[in-house]
Design an enzyme around this catalytic site. Structure first.
Site, PDB file in Angstrom:
ATOM      1  N   SER A 182       0.958  -1.075   0.003  1.00 46.81           N
ATOM      2  CA  SER A 182       0.030   0.110  -0.083  1.00 46.81           C
ATOM      3  C   SER A 182       0.784   1.461  -0.009  1.00 46.81           C
ATOM      4  O   SER A 182       1.598   1.360  -0.949  1.00 46.81           O
ATOM      5  CB  SER A 182      -0.974   0.040   1.396  1.00 46.81           C
ATOM      6  OG  SER A 182      -1.922   0.931   1.091  1.00 46.81           O
ATOM      7  N   ARG A 254     -12.161   6.893   9.117  1.00 45.47           N
ATOM      8  CA  ARG A 254     -11.583   5.562   9.321  1.00 45.47           C
ATOM      9  C   ARG A 254     -12.670   4.441   8.671  1.00 45.47           C
ATOM     10  O   ARG A 254     -12.442   3.456   7.947  1.00 45.47           O
ATOM     11  CB  ARG A 254     -11.070   5.033  10.560  1.00 45.47           C
ATOM     12  CG  ARG A 254     -10.623   3.557  10.548  1.00 45.47           C
ATOM     13  CD  ARG A 254      -9.247   3.590  10.006  1.00 45.47           C
ATOM     14  NE  ARG A 254      -8.689   2.248  10.215  1.00 45.47           N
ATOM     15  CZ  ARG A 254      -7.529   1.863   9.855  1.00 45.47           C
ATOM     16  NH1 ARG A 254      -6.841   2.702   8.966  1.00 45.47           N
ATOM     17  NH2 ARG A 254      -7.111   0.733  10.317  1.00 45.47           N
ATOM     18  N   ASP A 348      -8.908  -6.192  -4.777  1.00 46.99           N
ATOM     19  CA  ASP A 348      -8.715  -4.863  -3.955  1.00 46.99           C
ATOM     20  C   ASP A 348      -9.332  -3.802  -5.030  1.00 46.99           C
ATOM     21  O   ASP A 348      -9.019  -3.652  -6.000  1.00 46.99           O
ATOM     22  CB  ASP A 348      -7.119  -4.670  -4.337  1.00 46.99           C
ATOM     23  CG  ASP A 348      -6.447  -3.521  -3.605  1.00 46.99           C
ATOM     24  OD1 ASP A 348      -7.272  -2.544  -3.431  1.00 46.99           O
ATOM     25  OD2 ASP A 348      -5.143  -3.611  -3.470  1.00 46.99           O
ATOM     26  N   HIS A 381      -8.098  -5.076  -0.509  1.00 49.18           N
ATOM     27  CA  HIS A 381      -6.867  -4.385  -0.071  1.00 49.18           C
ATOM     28  C   HIS A 381      -6.129  -4.840   1.092  1.00 49.18           C
ATOM     29  O   HIS A 381      -4.944  -5.007   1.051  1.00 49.18           O
ATOM     30  CB  HIS A 381      -7.119  -2.948  -0.140  1.00 49.18           C
ATOM     31  CG  HIS A 381      -5.720  -2.015  -0.081  1.00 49.18           C
ATOM     32  ND1 HIS A 381      -4.925  -2.189  -0.812  1.00 49.18           N
ATOM     33  CD2 HIS A 381      -5.236  -1.343   1.136  1.00 49.18           C
ATOM     34  CE1 HIS A 381      -3.810  -1.137  -0.492  1.00 49.18           C
ATOM     35  NE2 HIS A 381      -4.050  -0.895   0.703  1.00 49.18           N
ATOM     36  N   ASP A 382      -6.833  -5.159   2.046  1.00 52.67           N
ATOM     37  CA  ASP A 382      -6.259  -5.755   3.353  1.00 52.67           C
ATOM     38  C   ASP A 382      -5.454  -7.086   3.308  1.00 52.67           C
ATOM     39  O   ASP A 382      -5.125  -7.617   4.251  1.00 52.67           O
ATOM     40  CB  ASP A 382      -7.348  -5.478   4.650  1.00 52.67           C
ATOM     41  CG  ASP A 382      -7.286  -4.158   5.301  1.00 52.67           C
ATOM     42  OD1 ASP A 382      -6.229  -3.553   5.045  1.00 52.67           O
ATOM     43  OD2 ASP A 382      -7.943  -4.020   6.146  1.00 52.67           O
TER      44      ASP A 382
HETATM   45  C1  LIG Z   1       0.844  -2.067   7.740  1.00 51.20           C
HETATM   46  C2  LIG Z   1      -0.311  -1.781   8.374  1.00 51.20           C
HETATM   47  O1  LIG Z   1      -1.252  -1.646   7.559  1.00 51.20           O
HETATM   48  S1  LIG Z   1      -0.652  -1.292   9.891  1.00 51.20           S
HETATM   49  C3  LIG Z   1      -2.209  -1.109  10.166  1.00 51.20           C
HETATM   50  C4  LIG Z   1      -3.069  -2.598   9.867  1.00 51.20           C
HETATM   51  N1  LIG Z   1      -3.917  -2.505  11.142  1.00 51.20           N
HETATM   52  C5  LIG Z   1      -4.796  -2.073  10.882  1.00 51.20           C
HETATM   53  O2  LIG Z   1      -5.382  -1.559   9.727  1.00 51.20           O
HETATM   54  C6  LIG Z   1      -5.745  -1.783  12.179  1.00 51.20           C
HETATM   55  C7  LIG Z   1      -7.272  -2.095  11.657  1.00 51.20           C
HETATM   56  N2  LIG Z   1      -7.409  -3.618  11.629  1.00 51.20           N
HETATM   57  C8  LIG Z   1      -7.883  -3.986  10.665  1.00 51.20           C
HETATM   58  O3  LIG Z   1      -7.999  -3.179   9.750  1.00 51.20           O
HETATM   59  C9  LIG Z   1      -7.753  -5.564  10.583  1.00 51.20           C
HETATM   60  O4  LIG Z   1      -7.956  -6.045  12.017  1.00 51.20           O
HETATM   61  C10 LIG Z   1      -6.787  -6.238   9.872  1.00 51.20           C
HETATM   62  C11 LIG Z   1      -6.597  -5.845   8.443  1.00 51.20           C
HETATM   63  C12 LIG Z   1      -5.496  -6.082  10.553  1.00 51.20           C
HETATM   64  C13 LIG Z   1      -6.692  -7.819  10.254  1.00 51.20           C
HETATM   65  O5  LIG Z   1      -8.132  -8.124   9.568  1.00 51.20           O
HETATM   66  P1  LIG Z   1      -9.167  -9.273  10.220  1.00 51.20           P
HETATM   67  O6  LIG Z   1      -8.291 -10.240  10.846  1.00 51.20           O
HETATM   68  O7  LIG Z   1     -10.157  -9.572   9.248  1.00 51.20           O
HETATM   69  O8  LIG Z   1      -9.714  -8.328  11.299  1.00 51.20           O
HETATM   70  P2  LIG Z   1     -11.146  -7.660  11.371  1.00 51.20           P
HETATM   71  O9  LIG Z   1     -11.081  -6.489  10.322  1.00 51.20           O
HETATM   72  O10 LIG Z   1     -12.195  -8.500  11.241  1.00 51.20           O
HETATM   73  O11 LIG Z   1     -11.209  -6.951  12.651  1.00 51.20           O
HETATM   74  C14 LIG Z   1     -11.110  -7.586  13.991  1.00 51.20           C
HETATM   75  C15 LIG Z   1     -11.856  -7.014  14.999  1.00 51.20           C
HETATM   76  O12 LIG Z   1     -13.162  -6.592  14.761  1.00 51.20           O
HETATM   77  C16 LIG Z   1     -14.014  -6.964  15.712  1.00 51.20           C
HETATM   78  N3  LIG Z   1     -15.231  -7.080  15.077  1.00 51.20           N
HETATM   79  C17 LIG Z   1     -15.914  -7.971  14.343  1.00 51.20           C
HETATM   80  N4  LIG Z   1     -16.940  -7.954  13.978  1.00 51.20           N
HETATM   81  C18 LIG Z   1     -17.514  -7.012  14.573  1.00 51.20           C
HETATM   82  C19 LIG Z   1     -19.086  -6.331  14.582  1.00 51.20           C
HETATM   83  N5  LIG Z   1     -19.918  -6.916  13.937  1.00 51.20           N
HETATM   84  N6  LIG Z   1     -18.912  -5.369  15.422  1.00 51.20           N
HETATM   85  C20 LIG Z   1     -17.738  -4.787  16.104  1.00 51.20           C
HETATM   86  N7  LIG Z   1     -16.556  -5.361  16.175  1.00 51.20           N
HETATM   87  C21 LIG Z   1     -16.483  -6.437  15.350  1.00 51.20           C
HETATM   88  C22 LIG Z   1     -13.448  -8.117  16.295  1.00 51.20           C
HETATM   89  O13 LIG Z   1     -13.884  -8.403  17.488  1.00 51.20           O
HETATM   90  C23 LIG Z   1     -11.984  -7.798  16.194  1.00 51.20           C
HETATM   91  O14 LIG Z   1     -11.604  -6.994  17.308  1.00 51.20           O
HETATM   92  P3  LIG Z   1     -10.222  -6.908  17.742  1.00 51.20           P
HETATM   93  O15 LIG Z   1      -9.594  -6.300  16.867  1.00 51.20           O
HETATM   94  O16 LIG Z   1     -10.135  -6.253  19.105  1.00 51.20           O
HETATM   95  O17 LIG Z   1      -9.718  -8.343  17.993  1.00 51.20           O
HETATM   96  N1  LIG Z   2      -5.383  -1.284   7.177  1.00 49.77           N
HETATM   97  C1  LIG Z   2      -4.334  -0.754   6.253  1.00 49.77           C
HETATM   98  C2  LIG Z   2      -4.632  -0.311   4.925  1.00 49.77           C
HETATM   99  C3  LIG Z   2      -3.726   0.840   4.364  1.00 49.77           C
HETATM  100  O1  LIG Z   2      -3.152   0.431   3.288  1.00 49.77           O
HETATM  101  C4  LIG Z   2      -3.689   0.693   7.241  1.00 49.77           C
HETATM  102  O2  LIG Z   2      -4.735   1.108   8.063  1.00 49.77           O
HETATM  103  O3  LIG Z   2      -2.738   0.782   7.139  1.00 49.77           O
END
Ligand SMILES: CC(=O)SCCNC(=O)CCNC(=O)[C@H](O)C(C)(C)COP(=O)(O)OP(=O)(O)OC[C@H]1O[C@@H](n2cnc3c(N)ncnc32)[C@H](O)[C@@H]1OP(=O)(O)O
Ligand SMILES: N[C@@H](CCO)C(=O)O
Length: 401
Positions: A182, A254, A348, A381-382
């Protein structure tokens, strides 16, 4: 389960001005934006005065970074890993006393993993303009107040030049590989074009050669969501009482961003039309599960990210045009000498596969000829943050050639 907002989520990643100062050994005139959390494993490289592409100068800058593995005596095993928009220098830390599990690439970087830290010395910086320890809008300006919206307009090229400053501090004059997804992938491209003699291999994952009008449009509504928050105060909210700030605007940004990060089919398959307890079967009086999901991530995000940094970084993505000042995109890509791996994700919708096809077609040493590797994933994308096996297999291939 009845999902609520995550008011009790513990923020992570924030460090104090004093903690950075204790590492750098002098007043850095810059720092992080919130009190309370330990420096942890981060180190800080002082890269001094920094002149931005846009013309402004910041007198003292530093980058937070972490390293994994051991640098060889010949200094020839270093890999630079560059994070996406909201990431940081935490790649993979298993739980240990005093530290919870942490990191955004736990399936990719570590002992015995595709980027094997028993063999490679991995460097992961937090990017210039961010808020996880590197100089950015929440850092102190020379007048003693946070830069806020006064922080210079920052480009992808600026961020890469700052990373080059880190390489100089570390004494690394050639990376065995530069890898990122990304926004990190944009920076990988910039490394390959700007410093062709310092990059042996590179992996560009889910990134474009330029930010398109469509991508800029998606970003601009997020920026506007923050600026429209009455608590934004033109970016000067750091001293607001009770920690008030443009949290609603940032959370809305976000939520919007997440829609670009995931695929329609994943959201549909995962949440369908299910709703939280208390909602009427018609959909009123509560939240659909997908709304709860967006609320959750929007709220959680406000606990780990600074709104001014978000604007700075999104604008940096908008600035991305690998051909700027280089007679266009194609000549720029053709100037890359590194062996390259280009990865796209079929679902994506933010940086779709045609973006990676363009890159692969014009990179002279693409290991797959003139096409990218296209990963099949429903995660959109994720996917590069989730599909460790699929991404890992390709990275292994790049490092083995
Ligand atoms: C290099 C980088 O890009 S760093 C940045 C990466 N990190 C982020 O973007 C932080 C945000 N997180 C995310 O986008 C995602 O968690 C990812 C991409 C890291 C992983 O994706 P996934 O494994 O599919 O996680 P998902 O998007 O389902 O999120 C899980 C969370 O959503 C919560 N969740 C799932 N469904 C629901 C719902 N219906 N209502 C509320 N919360 C929910 C889960 O409890 C879980 O919580 P937790 O983070 O406290 O464990
Ligand atoms: N989940 C990623 C997506 C952007 O590539 C971030 O927040 O950085």
């Amino acid at each position: 389960m009845d999902w609520q907002t995550n008011e009790d989520t513990v923020p992570s990643g924030f460090i104090t001005e004093a903690q950075i100062r204790s590492v750098l050994g002098k007043p850095p005139a810059s720092g992080a934006w919130r009190e309370g959390d330990p420096v942890g494993r981060r180190k800080f490289a002082d890269i001094g005065e920094f002149a931005f592409e846009h013309g402004e100068v910041v007198p003292h800058t530093h980058l937070a970074y972490q390293t994994y593995g051991t640098l060889s005596a010949a200094r020839d095993n270093a890999i630079l890993v560059l994070h996406a928009l909201t990431g940081d220098s935490n790649l993979n830390h298993p739980a240990e006393p005093g530290h919870p599990t942490d990191g955004w690439w736990p399936g990719l970087v570590g002992p015995g993993l595709p980027i094997d830290t028993d063999r490679w010395f991995v460097v992961a910086p937090n990017m210039l303009g961010s808020c996880q320890g590197s100089t950015g809008p929440s850092s102190m300006a020379p007048d003693g107040a946070e830069w806020g919206a006064r922080f210079p307009y920052t480009t992808i090229a600026d961020q890469v030049r700052a990373q080059h400053g880190l390489a100089e501090v570390l004494g690394i004059d050639r990376w065995f590989a530069v890898v990122g997804g990304s926004m990190g992938g944009m920076q990988v491209l910039e490394w390959g074009v700007r410093y062709p003699d310092e990059v042996t291999r590179m992996a560009v994952i889910a990134a474009p050669a330029t930010s398109s009008a469509d991508q800029i449009a998606l970003n601009s509504v997020q920026i506007q969501a923050i600026r429209a928050d009455p608590l934004f105060h033109g970016g000067a909210y750091y001293d607001a009482p009770d920690g008030e700030g443009p949290h609603q605007g940032l959370a809305l940004a976000r939520r919007m961003a997440l829609l670009n990060y995931r695929s329609p089919s994943e959201l549909n398959d995962r949440f369908q039309r299910s709703w939280q307890s208390g909602i009427s079967p018609l959909g009123g009086g509560g939240r659909f599960a997908v709304e709860s999901y967006l609320d959750f991530h929007g709220n959680k995000f406000t606990r780990r990210f600074d709104a001014n940094s978000y604007i700075t970084l999104v604008e940096a993505m908008n600035s991305h045009d690998i051909g700027r000042g280089r007679a266009g995109v194609i000549p720029a890509l053709e100037s890359v000498t590194a062996q390259t791996l280009v990865i796209g994700i079929d679902s994506d919708r933010l940086f779709p596969v045609p973006d990676q096809e363009l890159i692969a077609e014009h990179l002279p040493n693409n290991i797959d000829g003139d096409v990218p590797v296209v990963i099949e994933s429903n995660f959109g994308h994720d996917g590069f943050l989730i599909e460790f096996d699929l991404v890992g297999r390709e990275i292994t291939r790049l490092l083995a050639i």
